[in-house]
Each structure stands twice: as C-alpha cells, then as structure tokens.
Scaffold this motif. Structure first.
Motif, PDB file in Angstrom:
ATOM      1  N   LEU A  11       0.845  -1.197   0.000  1.00 54.86           N
ATOM      2  CA  LEU A  11       0.000   0.000   0.000  1.00 54.86           C
ATOM      3  C   LEU A  11       0.877   1.241   0.000  1.00 54.86           C
ATOM      4  O   LEU A  11       1.623   1.489   0.952  1.00 54.86           O
ATOM      5  CB  LEU A  11      -0.912  -0.005   1.226  1.00 54.86           C
ATOM      6  N   HIS A  13       1.175   5.369  -0.138  1.00 51.09           N
ATOM      7  CA  HIS A  13       0.398   6.536   0.277  1.00 51.09           C
ATOM      8  C   HIS A  13       1.175   7.789  -0.075  1.00 51.09           C
ATOM      9  O   HIS A  13       2.410   7.780  -0.076  1.00 51.09           O
ATOM     10  CB  HIS A  13       0.158   6.456   1.786  1.00 51.09           C
ATOM     11  N   ASP A  19       3.235   4.315   4.027  1.00 53.53           N
ATOM     12  CA  ASP A  19       3.398   3.137   3.171  1.00 53.53           C
ATOM     13  C   ASP A  19       3.494   1.907   4.062  1.00 53.53           C
ATOM     14  O   ASP A  19       4.083   1.957   5.149  1.00 53.53           O
ATOM     15  CB  ASP A  19       4.678   3.236   2.337  1.00 53.53           C
ATOM     16  N   TYR A  51      -7.516   2.135  -1.692  1.00 48.09           N
ATOM     17  CA  TYR A  51      -6.335   1.986  -2.547  1.00 48.09           C
ATOM     18  C   TYR A  51      -6.763   1.325  -3.855  1.00 48.09           C
ATOM     19  O   TYR A  51      -7.597   0.422  -3.846  1.00 48.09           O
ATOM     20  CB  TYR A  51      -5.281   1.117  -1.875  1.00 48.09           C
ATOM     21  N   TYR A  65      -0.660  -1.162  -4.654  1.00 51.86           N
ATOM     22  CA  TYR A  65      -1.811  -0.255  -4.697  1.00 51.86           C
ATOM     23  C   TYR A  65      -1.395   1.147  -4.278  1.00 51.86           C
ATOM     24  O   TYR A  65      -0.467   1.322  -3.488  1.00 51.86           O
ATOM     25  CB  TYR A  65      -2.908  -0.756  -3.745  1.00 51.86           C
ATOM     26  N   HIS A  66      -2.097   2.162  -4.783  1.00 53.17           N
ATOM     27  CA  HIS A  66      -1.851   3.553  -4.416  1.00 53.17           C
ATOM     28  C   HIS A  66      -3.112   4.129  -3.773  1.00 53.17           C
ATOM     29  O   HIS A  66      -4.223   3.888  -4.232  1.00 53.17           O
ATOM     30  CB  HIS A  66      -1.475   4.376  -5.664  1.00 53.17           C
ATOM     31  N   HIS A  67      -2.913   4.908  -2.709  1.00 51.07           N
ATOM     32  CA  HIS A  67      -4.024   5.523  -1.976  1.00 51.07           C
ATOM     33  C   HIS A  67      -4.754   6.520  -2.868  1.00 51.07           C
ATOM     34  O   HIS A  67      -4.139   7.366  -3.506  1.00 51.07           O
ATOM     35  CB  HIS A  67      -3.479   6.242  -0.738  1.00 51.07           C
TER      36      HIS A  67
END
Length: 79
Positions: A11, A13, A19, A51, A65-67
């Motif tokens: 993840l 962020h 992160d 995310y 994944y990106h926030h």
C-alpha cells in the motif's frame, strides 16, 4: 495461481510514512482485486483508506496499490 492462503498487498500513500504491506486472503477470482479498503480513522471517526491497483505484475504473490481516497465507515453510523 499458487495455493498460497494469502498474498502481499503493498500500500503506497502520498504520505510516505504511511506506506506499508499487509497479508490478505486472496480474492475468489484469479486476478488481484482492483480496489482494497483498509480500516482507519479520520477526524476521530471510523473510516476506510481506499487503494487502487497500480501493479499486479507479481500476482498471485503480491500486488501494489496507491491511496486514492478516504471514505466514511458505515459501521460508525450504525452504533
């Protein structure tokens, strides 16, 4: 697909201090989930960090994944 009972969710962020990586059960499909929600708090209330998938190249072992958003948690409104 491997028989792994979990996969690693990386993840990312915008606040790099947030992160992290988690292990989650794999979804029922043979592809990584497009969206992952993780419980958090926002302004003192229950919420979800949302995310979206940016890299599934190492699936089924891991996905990145990106926030993209924070959503209020319905559970907070039910109590």
């Amino acid at each position: 697909m491997t028989d792994s009972p979990t996969f690693v969710v990386v993840l990312l962020h915008e606040d790099r201090g947030r992160d992290r990586a988690l292990q989650l059960p794999p979804p029922g499909s043979g592809t990584p989930p497009v969206r992952v929600r993780v419980a958090t708090t926002f302004a003192g209330a229950a919420a979800w960090d949302v995310y979206e998938l940016v890299d599934g190249g190492e699936w089924p072992e891991q996905a990145v994944y990106h926030h993209v958003a924070i959503e209020p948690s319905l559970a907070a409104h039910l109590s």
